[in-house]
Design an enzyme around this catalytic site. Structure first.
Site: not given
Length: 250
Positions: A124-127, A131
């Site tokens: 997922n973009i939230k990482g 990161e």
């Protein structure tokens, strides 16, 4: 110095703390059984510092005490990282320059595993750990199938998406479920694909060690604390930098 001992209260005192559960109701006899087990494991004297009933028939213990065992760090075996860590910009540039298309990654928690925290942290973009996840990379097409995905369904989706890489997360470990599920997955992909068309297989989870890749039949294993950047860098190295991308079927 390659020979070391555990550290507790003072340097070299050999003090360690460990926890375990015994199938016995909580009472004085149970605490005595915990001490006996700790003694047999080399902790002597052993002190029960915590004991808590886990229902009517089980007790959880934390014991503390010294051990005489030494550790020779010169004999410790680890899997060294054999690829450079890349920033998202560097990874995107390498994919665009050499692969000339987006790199497709399919991820899932297989079997009955419903713990998506690990796979989501990577994909997922939230990482994770400051990161961004793989969805942040412009040159990666990320397909996160979520939890409790059957192995045949994972193979089917991988073929439909023309996946370059498969990421499998396993957290549930009772009765070695993580090992059995991952072996089933790797066997299924090796049966469904010719070797030169097979996606790169990556497994991850807190109970895996990097040395288990051969046993599990996967190309790489990532353990606890792995960041999205490490996974992205590995995929770029395996599929792009080495110039060995998966050859697509017509």
């Amino acid at each position: 110095m390659s020979i070391i001992r555990p550290y507790g209260d003072t340097t070299g005192d050999g003090m360690v703390q460990m926890s375990f559960t015994l199938p016995i109701p909580h009472d004085k006899r149970a605490e005595g059984a915990a001490v006996q087990l700790a003694n047999k494991m080399g902790m002597d004297p052993a002190l029960v510092v915590h004991a808590k009933p886990m229902g009517p028939d089980f007790t959880f213990f934390v014991v503390y005490g010294p051990v005489n065992h030494l550790v020779d760090t010169s004999k410790v075996e680890v899997v060294e990282r054999d690829y450079p860590l890349l920033s998202p910009k560097e990874a995107n540039l390498a994919i665009r320059k050499h692969l000339r298309r987006r790199l497709t990654v399919v991820g899932a928690c297989i079997g009955t595993d419903a713990h998506t925290v690990g796979i989501d942290a990577i994909m997922n973009i939230k990482g994770f750990a400051g990161e961004k996840g793989l969805e942040y990379y412009r040159e990666l097409k990320v397909v996160n199938l979520g939890a409790q995905v059957a192995v045949p369904e994972l193979v089917r989706r991988a073929k439909a998406e023309k996946a370059d890489a498969i990421l499998v997360s396993q957290v549930v470990t009772q009765r070695e479920a993580h090992v059995l599920n991952t072996k089933e997955m790797s066997a299924a992909f090796r049966e469904a694909y010719a070797e030169d068309h097979r996606p790169v297989l990556v497994a991850g989870g807190p109970r895996f060690t990097e040395q288990m890749a051969g046993e599990l039949g996967v190309d790489r294993v990532f353990g606890r604390g792995t960041t999205p950047g490490e996974v992205a860098s590995y995929l770029v190295n395996a599929l792009v930098t080495r110039r060995q991308p998966v050859r697509r079927s017509a």
